[in-house]
Every structure is written in C-alpha cells, then in structure tokens.
Design a protein around this motif. Structure first.
Motif, mmCIF file in Angstrom:
data_model
loop_
_atom_site.group_PDB
_atom_site.id
_atom_site.type_symbol
_atom_site.label_atom_id
_atom_site.label_comp_id
_atom_site.label_asym_id
_atom_site.label_seq_id
_atom_site.Cartn_x
_atom_site.Cartn_y
_atom_site.Cartn_z
ATOM 1 N N MET A 57 0.824 -1.208 0.000
ATOM 2 C CA MET A 57 0.000 0.000 0.000
ATOM 3 C C MET A 57 0.859 1.260 0.000
ATOM 4 O O MET A 57 0.524 2.258 -0.643
ATOM 5 C CB MET A 57 -0.927 -0.009 1.212
ATOM 6 C CG MET A 57 -2.018 -1.075 1.172
ATOM 7 S SD MET A 57 -3.178 -0.878 -0.223
ATOM 8 C CE MET A 57 -2.498 -2.039 -1.408
ATOM 9 N N ALA A 58 1.972 1.217 0.717
ATOM 10 C CA ALA A 58 2.880 2.361 0.721
ATOM 11 C C ALA A 58 3.485 2.582 -0.665
ATOM 12 O O ALA A 58 3.636 3.724 -1.123
ATOM 13 C CB ALA A 58 3.983 2.149 1.755
ATOM 14 N N PHE A 59 3.802 1.494 -1.355
ATOM 15 C CA PHE A 59 4.342 1.590 -2.708
ATOM 16 C C PHE A 59 3.296 2.202 -3.648
ATOM 17 O O PHE A 59 3.619 3.077 -4.469
ATOM 18 C CB PHE A 59 4.757 0.204 -3.198
ATOM 19 C CG PHE A 59 5.498 0.210 -4.499
ATOM 20 C CD1 PHE A 59 6.877 0.223 -4.527
ATOM 21 C CD2 PHE A 59 4.810 0.209 -5.714
ATOM 22 C CE1 PHE A 59 7.565 0.226 -5.739
ATOM 23 C CE2 PHE A 59 5.482 0.214 -6.916
ATOM 24 C CZ PHE A 59 6.870 0.226 -6.931
ATOM 25 N N ILE A 60 2.048 1.750 -3.525
ATOM 26 C CA ILE A 60 0.985 2.293 -4.367
ATOM 27 C C ILE A 60 0.788 3.777 -4.080
ATOM 28 O O ILE A 60 0.569 4.585 -4.994
ATOM 29 C CB ILE A 60 -0.329 1.516 -4.138
ATOM 30 C CG1 ILE A 60 -0.176 0.078 -4.647
ATOM 31 C CG2 ILE A 60 -1.510 2.198 -4.820
ATOM 32 C CD1 ILE A 60 -1.336 -0.821 -4.283
ATOM 33 N N ALA A 61 0.867 4.157 -2.807
ATOM 34 C CA ALA A 61 0.701 5.560 -2.425
ATOM 35 C C ALA A 61 1.713 6.446 -3.142
ATOM 36 O O ALA A 61 1.414 7.572 -3.542
ATOM 37 C CB ALA A 61 0.851 5.712 -0.909
ATOM 38 N N GLU A 62 2.900 5.914 -3.336
ATOM 39 C CA GLU A 62 3.967 6.700 -3.949
ATOM 40 C C GLU A 62 3.880 6.717 -5.468
ATOM 41 O O GLU A 62 4.237 7.724 -6.104
ATOM 42 C CB GLU A 62 5.326 6.150 -3.509
ATOM 43 C CG GLU A 62 6.513 6.921 -4.043
ATOM 44 C CD GLU A 62 7.844 6.386 -3.530
ATOM 45 O OE1 GLU A 62 8.894 6.928 -3.942
ATOM 46 O OE2 GLU A 62 7.829 5.420 -2.733
ATOM 47 N N HIS A 63 3.374 5.632 -6.072
ATOM 48 C CA HIS A 63 3.513 5.482 -7.522
ATOM 49 C C HIS A 63 2.197 5.435 -8.304
ATOM 50 O O HIS A 63 2.239 5.326 -9.534
ATOM 51 C CB HIS A 63 4.307 4.210 -7.828
ATOM 52 C CG HIS A 63 5.687 4.220 -7.262
ATOM 53 N ND1 HIS A 63 6.693 5.051 -7.727
ATOM 54 C CD2 HIS A 63 6.239 3.505 -6.239
ATOM 55 C CE1 HIS A 63 7.802 4.848 -7.031
ATOM 56 N NE2 HIS A 63 7.559 3.918 -6.126
ATOM 57 N N ALA A 64 1.052 5.510 -7.641
ATOM 58 C CA ALA A 64 -0.218 5.440 -8.365
ATOM 59 C C ALA A 64 -0.367 6.611 -9.329
ATOM 60 O O ALA A 64 0.058 7.734 -9.055
ATOM 61 C CB ALA A 64 -1.381 5.415 -7.378
ATOM 62 N N ILE A 65 -0.963 6.336 -10.463
ATOM 63 C CA ILE A 65 -1.171 7.352 -11.499
ATOM 64 C C ILE A 65 -2.320 8.268 -11.100
ATOM 65 O O ILE A 65 -3.375 7.821 -10.640
ATOM 66 C CB ILE A 65 -1.481 6.677 -12.852
ATOM 67 C CG1 ILE A 65 -0.269 5.886 -13.345
ATOM 68 C CG2 ILE A 65 -1.918 7.710 -13.899
ATOM 69 C CD1 ILE A 65 -0.558 5.033 -14.568
ATOM 70 N N ASP A 66 -2.103 9.565 -11.296
ATOM 71 C CA ASP A 66 -3.185 10.539 -11.128
ATOM 72 C C ASP A 66 -3.964 10.563 -12.437
ATOM 73 O O ASP A 66 -3.550 11.192 -13.407
ATOM 74 C CB ASP A 66 -2.611 11.912 -10.797
ATOM 75 C CG ASP A 66 -3.696 12.951 -10.541
ATOM 76 O OD1 ASP A 66 -4.883 12.662 -10.824
ATOM 77 O OD2 ASP A 66 -3.371 14.047 -10.058
ATOM 78 N N VAL A 67 -5.094 9.871 -12.481
ATOM 79 C CA VAL A 67 -5.820 9.721 -13.738
ATOM 80 C C VAL A 67 -6.467 11.025 -14.188
ATOM 81 O O VAL A 67 -6.835 11.168 -15.353
ATOM 82 C CB VAL A 67 -6.893 8.616 -13.611
ATOM 83 C CG1 VAL A 67 -6.231 7.260 -13.412
ATOM 84 C CG2 VAL A 67 -7.854 8.922 -12.475
ATOM 85 N N ASN A 68 -6.602 11.987 -13.277
ATOM 86 C CA ASN A 68 -7.153 13.278 -13.680
ATOM 87 C C ASN A 68 -6.187 14.041 -14.586
ATOM 88 O O ASN A 68 -6.606 14.914 -15.340
ATOM 89 C CB ASN A 68 -7.476 14.120 -12.449
ATOM 90 C CG ASN A 68 -8.615 13.534 -11.637
ATOM 91 O OD1 ASN A 68 -9.662 13.228 -12.179
ATOM 92 N ND2 ASN A 68 -8.393 13.358 -10.348
#
Length: 297
Positions: A187-198
C-alpha cells in the motif's frame, strides 16, 4: 483513485450503550438485569460497563499474544486458550475502534454472570479494518471474572471497502518483486507510484490494482477486470494476479488502458462474497468502477 489519500480515522464513537451502563450493571446486593436488544448497540471500551470492558480487553489481549498472558481480574478456563488467537495473525498495529453488542443475557450457570454476543471492530492508521464476531460467557467469582466459554470468528462486512488504483506496468512489476510479501509495504508503494488519472491521457501500459481495506474470508473473491462501456462485454487484458494477506486481498491486472476522453473502458473491481451454503457458486458484482473518459471530461 487518482491520488492516494490516507482515510481519516474516525475518533472514538460517541454512541454509548444508551441506558445499558446504568441499567445492566447491578448495585451491590442487587440481581443482575438483562435486556433483549431490538438492534445492535455500538460503544467504545471507555463507555462500556466495567465487566464488559474488562472481558473484552482481556479477549483482545489474548488475541494479540499466547495463552500465558495474565489478564487478571479476568481468568479464562484452561480449555479456552486455543480459541483466543489466530495462529498466523496477531493484530499488530490495529486498535479496537468499537464494540457492537447484539445480545446480553444471563450465563448458563447458577452463579451470576453474562452471555454476550457481538463484534469487535479493529482498524489501523491506514484505514484497514478487521472485524471479529465473538460470543462469550462468564461468571463473577469473588474478585475474579471467570470466562467459561468463548468463540471468535472473522466477521464479514456486508459492504466491504474496495479500492482501485492504476500503476505503470514497470512499477507494478517492481511492486510484485519488492513489496509483495507485506500488504502495508504494498500500500505504501501504491501511495507513492499510483497514477493521477485526472492528469493522465492517451494509452497507458498499466496495471489495475484492486484491493480490499476490509478483511474478507478465504472463500470470498476479488478480481480486477475491464469491460466495454457500450455493451458491457469483458475486454481481454494481460496477466492477472491475486494475493491474500491474512484476509486483505489484492488483485493486479496488466494491460493497455485507454485514458483518453473517448475511452470506452470501464475499469472494475469484481467482488463475490463468501457463499452462505456449501457448493453454492460465487456470484460476482461490480464493487468499484472507474471510466477514464468520464474523469477527464
């Protein structure tokens, strides 16, 4: 979905036992009184009647450790030791958010005591939740509270918290290689690298990540999927992975995702609750969905 946000953790619930704190507990020399609850009552350990809070805290303490822990004045029958903890999971980092009581009745004993059925709701600072249904029977033995029977079971949320994210394919591969052994690290990894789809557009070589923030049983299912917004038909993607972290499920689906305003893709998390009967087929429903074209308009 576009930005990772740590959910705001609710403070201690203000709802108390209504009249239970004064009506259930007996004054010295009085007989215990009991209530048939029309609906479950939610409280915190600070607000619960003393004996209920003490027994609950003793159960939670035993859930976190082994049977040698001293929980005085609450004493457990020796045969209860194996019922009070899950071997692979110790609730590290989780606090008791609330206690929901659905039944309070007299103990099946000539001594004064109670039978209580309810649910313990745990949460951590990330917003993940774990609910445990419990049943307990105890009697008052002088200064001690003697627990003669207890049962614990994973409580399944009616409407589990399921979330969707997008990661670049190379980051998803890194996540699966480096952080796949620990849900918090993932979850910490996703928090850092998730795409801002907006802010994203065009064709993305991405991985869809669907994850539960509620603990679910092994016979419930979570999948990531993509369907056509016009006809609802499934769009075939690439590799799909499903991981289970003590009940927190993560599904990862790789593929080419159209993030343009004209996208006809619906990114979905499909969830099937645990069947209520043996040999009943799983029934999947869309728990969360996201249409890139709608977000970018």
């Amino acid at each position: 979905m576009s930005h990772w946000k740590f959910p705001r953790i609710c403070g201690l619930l203000a709802v108390c036992f209504l009249g239970l704190a004064t009506n259930v507990l007996a004054e010295p020399g009085e007989a215990l009184r009991f209530f048939s609850l029309d609906e479950p009552v939610t409280t915190t350990l600070d607000q619960a009647p003393d004996d209920i809070a003490q027994v609950t805290m003793a159960i939670v303490a035993r859930m976190r450790t082994d049977g040698s822990l001293d929980t005085a004045p609450v004493v457990f029958a020796p045969s209860m030791a194996d019922r009070l903890h899950e071997k692979p999971f110790r609730y590290d980092g989780f606090y008791v958010e609330s206690v929901t009581v659905s039944f309070i009745g007299p103990a099946n004993s000539f001594e004064g005591g109670r039978r209580i059925y309810g649910t313990l709701q745990f949460a951590d600072q990330l917003g993940r939740r774990a609910a445990t249904a419990f049943g307990v029977e105890y009697v008052f033995d002088g200064a001690e509270i003697y627990v003669s029977d207890v049962a614990l079971k994973l409580a399944v949320p009616v409407d589990p918290d399921i979330r969707l994210y997008l990661l670049p394919t190379e980051k998803a591969s890194q996540m699966l290689n480096d952080a796949s052994n620990n849900h918090l690290e993932m979850m910490a990894f996703i928090a850092e690298h998730a795409i801002d789809v907006n802010d994203a557009s065009g064709i993305c070589s991405c991985a869809i990540v669907a994850t539960t923030f509620d603990r679910i049983p092994g016979n419930a299912h979570l999948y990531a999927s993509v369907s056509n917004t016009h006809n609802g038909e499934k769009i075939v993607m690439g590799s799909h992975y499903v991981m289970d972290y003590d009940g927190w499920r993560v599904a990862v689906l790789e593929g080419q995702i159209d993030l343009s305003t004209s996208s006809n893709m619906s990114i979905e998390a499909l969830f099937a609750a645990a069947p209520t009967q043996i040999d009943t087929p799983a029934t999947f429903a869309v728990a969360q969905s996201f249409v890139p074209g709608e977000a970018n308009q």
